[in-house]
Design an enzyme around this catalytic site. Structure first.
Site, PDB file in Angstrom:
ATOM      1  N   LYS A 225      22.829  51.214 -59.768  1.00 28.83           N
ATOM      2  CA  LYS A 225      22.278  50.063 -59.037  1.00 28.83           C
ATOM      3  C   LYS A 225      21.054  50.478 -58.229  1.00 28.83           C
ATOM      4  CE  LYS A 225      23.914  46.473 -55.796  1.00 28.83           C
ATOM      5  NZ  LYS A 225      25.099  45.983 -55.052  1.00 28.83           N
TER       6      LYS A 225
ATOM      7  N   SER B 110      31.013  42.826 -54.109  1.00 25.09           N
ATOM      8  CA  SER B 110      29.840  42.938 -54.991  1.00 25.09           C
ATOM      9  C   SER B 110      29.993  43.831 -56.215  1.00 25.09           C
ATOM     10  CB  SER B 110      28.632  43.434 -54.191  1.00 25.09           C
ATOM     11  OG  SER B 110      28.137  42.404 -53.389  1.00 25.09           O
TER      12      SER B 110
ATOM     13  N   SER C 220      26.608  41.356 -55.712  1.00 26.43           N
ATOM     14  CA  SER C 220      25.203  41.696 -55.868  1.00 26.43           C
ATOM     15  C   SER C 220      24.952  42.753 -56.943  1.00 26.43           C
ATOM     16  CB  SER C 220      24.635  42.223 -54.539  1.00 26.43           C
ATOM     17  OG  SER C 220      25.328  43.415 -54.160  1.00 26.43           O
TER      18      SER C 220
END
Lengths: 452, 50
Positions: free
Chosen positions: A75, A169, A145
C-alpha cells in the site's frame, strides 16, 4: 497464479523462476490496470532487478524461505526507499523516503519481490479508494482504504499485498473483493515508516487470496510472541463461539442468510455458538470516529490550515468535522473503548472467539452513498461498511475477514469476521483456514474477459 | 494563509452535510457512556502509574 506455497515448491523444482513470475504479474497488471486502477506506482525495473537477484540466489542454493521470488504489492502509505510514498494525496506527491519501513526491509530480506505501490483512499481516510474498482465487477467499489491492495489480489495479479487498518481498512476491502484480510493484534506489526492516520489504532497487515497465503506474509512481518500463545492450535470442534446480538439487526437479506447458514455449518462441525449482547455497535463506531478524527487532525494540523485546497473534499470534510469534537467527546470515546476492550478480553480469554459478519451488505455500486437493508431502510454507506470492523481497532484484538460463500443471485462474496484473543493471531489464522474448509470455499481469480 | 475560517477545536460549526449523522452518532456515544459505571476510566488512565 498458484498459491504462494505451491509456487514456492515449483520454484525449487525449477518449474518456474522469479523473473517469469514478475513478467506474469506485470503483464496481468497492464491488462487490468486501465479499468482496475489498483496501483499508484508500478515498480517494473526494481521488480525485475529483485527477481533476477532472487533467481541467482535460488540457483546458487541461497534460500530465503517461502516468499523468496514471490511477487507482492505494498500500500502506498508504507515507505520503500527511493520510491514516492504519496498516501494517495497531492500533499505528499513528491515525498520520497530515504529508507524503507522495517516491514518492507523484512519482506525484501525474505526475498519478496514488490511490483507496485497500491492505491489508497487519500491519507487512508475513507472506505472507497477512488479511482480503484472492484475486480469482481468494475461497476462496484473495492472498499478502502486499502482498496488497491484488495483489488490487485482479488484480480489475481499477485497473491498477497500489505494494507493498513485503522477502522476496518484491510478487512472491509478484502471482504468486498472476495479475499482474506487480517488486522493483526495491536503491536504485532511495526508502523514505523507508515504514514499515520490515527496512531493508537493503526495496524499493518496482509491481504491475500487465501488463508495460507495470508499466513506466509504474516509470518515474515510479525514480531514473535511467547510460544505459549500459539501452542496447541485450536479446533472448531468444541470451540466456544460468541456472536454479537446487536450487530446483526440491520443486514441485507442475502448476507443474513449466508451468515446464518455459515453459523449452522460451524455448529454442525462441533462449535458451541452463543449469542451475546455486547452493546450498541454505532456507539463504538462513534468512539472510533472521534479517536480517528482527533488523532488525524493532530497529524494534519501541519497542512490543514495552509493547504486546504490540496485535500480531497471528503477528507477535508472529515478534518473539519474532527475540529468540532470536544475534549469530553474524546474522553467519552476512550472510556467506552476501555470498557468494551475488557468485555472482549473476558469473552475470548478461555479459548473462545467472536464471530461477526465480515460485511453487512454486498459490495455497493461506486456511486451509491447509501446502502439498502432487507427491511428497505437505508443507511450511510461508509458507516455501514465499518460497523462490524472498527470496534476491534478500539480493542486491539486480532480480527480476520474470510470469504465463506457467494450470493447465489449476484455471485458476490460474503465473508465472516473472526476475532480472537490478543497475540493469538496464528491460532486465529488456523481457525480461519478451518472455517473455509468447513464451508468448502475455494478462491479462484475472476475471468478478466467476463467482468462486467 | 487562506481565506478559510480558522479552526478552533470543539468550537467550529459542523459541516452541514454530515451534521445529522454525526450528531446522532455522538448522541449514541454519550448514551453508551451514561450506561457505564460512573467511575469507568478512559483508555490510557493507567499510563505512568506502574
Amino acid at each position: 497464479m498458484e498459491s504462494i506455497l505451491d509456487t514456492a515448491r515449483a520454484l525449487r523444482r525449477g518449474e518456474t523462476d522469479p523473473v517469469a513470475l514478475v513478467e506474469y504479474s506485470l503483464c496481468e497488471l497492464r491488462r487490468w490496470e486501465p479499468q482496475l486502477r489498483s496501483s499508484i506506482t508500478i515498480l517494473e525495473d526494481r521488480a525485475f532487478e529483485a527477481a533476477e537477484r532472487a533467481r541467482t540466489e535460488l540457483e546458487q542454493g541461497l534460500d530465503r524461505g517461502t516468499l523468496h521470488g514471490i511477487p507482492i504489492a505494498v500500500k502506498d502509505l508504507i515507505d520503500i526507499a527511493g520510491v514516492p510514498t504519496t498516501a494517495g494525496s497531492k500533499i505528499l506527491h513528491d515525498n520520497i523516503p530515504p529508507s524503507s519501513a522495517p516491514l518492507v526491509v523484512d519482506l525484501e530480506k525474505a526475498g519478496a519481490v514488490i511490483i507496485s505501490k497500491t492505491n489508497t483512499h487519500e491519507f487512508a481516510f475513507g472506505a472507497l479508494t477512488p479511482p480503484t474498482r472492484n475486480p469482481l465487477d468494475l461497476r462496484l467499489m473495492p472498499g478502502g482504504s486499502s482498496g488497491g491492495s484488495a483489488a490487485i489480489v482479488g484480480a489475481g495479479i499477485v497473491r498477497a499485498a500489505l494494507g493498513t487498518d485503522t477502522g476496518g481498512s484491510i478487512r472491509e476491502p478484502a471482504a468486498l473483493c472476495g479475499v482474506v484480510g487480517l488486522k493483526p493484534s495491536a503491536g504485532r506489526t511495526s508502523t514505523t515508516g507508515v504514514v499515520p492516520l490515527a496512531w493508537s489504532l493503526d495496524t499493518v497487515g496482509p491481504i491475500a487470496a487465501t488463508v495460507p497465503d495470508c499466513s506466509v506474509l504474516f509470518e515474515v512481518i510479525a514480531s514473535h510472541v511467547s510460544p505459549a500463545s500459539t501452542r496447541n492450535p485450536p479446533s472448531i470442534s468444541g470451540l466456544s463461539i460468541s456472536v454479537w446480538a446487536e450487530l446483526t439487526q440491520r443486514m441485507q437479506a442475502a448476507v443474513r442468510s449466508a451468515y446464518l447458514e455459515t453459523l449452522d455449518k460451524l455448529s454442525d462441525a462441533g462449535a458451541n455458538i452463543e449469542e451475546r449482547p455486547l452493546g450498541d455497535p454505532d456507539a463504538l463506531v462513534a468512539a472510533a470516529l472521534v479517536i480517528i478524527g482527533a488523532e488525524a487532525l493532530s497529524y494534519h494540523l501541519q497542512w490543514y490550515e495552509t493547504r486546504r485546497t490540496d485535500y480531497q473534499t471528503d477528507v477535508l470534510a472529515y478534518l473539519d468535522l474532527a475540529s468540532t469534537f470536544t475534549a469530553a467527546d474524546l474522553v467519552d470515546a476512550q472510556r467506552l473503548r476501555r470498557y468494551f476492550t475488557k468485555q472482549i478480553d473476558l469473552l475470548v480469554q478461555k479459548a473462545g472467539i467472536l464471530v461477526t459478519p465480515g460485511q453487512l451488505v454486498l459490495a455497493p455500486v461506486v456511486t451509491d452513498d447509501q446502502v439498502v437493508f432487507d427491511d428497505s431502510r437505508t443507511g450511510p454507506r461508509d458507516l455501514t461498511l465499518i460497523r462490524p470492523l472498527a470496534p476491534f481497532n478500539l480493542t486491539g484484538h486480532p480480527a480476520i475477514t474470510v470469504p465463506v460463500t457467494k450470493d447465489s443471485l449476484s455471485g458476490l462474496p460474503v465473508s465472516i469476521q473472526l476475532v480472537g484473543a490478543r497475540n493469538s493471531d496464528e491460532n486465529l489464522l488456523s481457525l480461519a483456514g478451518q472455517v473455509q474448509t468447513i464451508c468448502q470455499h475455494e478462491w479462484s481469480p475472476p475471468d478478466f474477459t467476463a467482468i462486467p | 494563509m487562506t481565506n478559510q475560517p480558522q479552526p478552533t477545536l470543539g468550537l467550529r460549526e459542523r459541516p452541514a452535510d454530515r451534521i445529522m449523522t454525526v450528531a446522532t452518532l455522538i448522541d449514541r456515544l454519550r448514551e453508551a457512556v451514561r450506561a457505564l459505571p460512573p467511575d469507568a476510566p478512559p483508555q490510557g488512565a493507567d499510563c505512568g502509574k506502574d
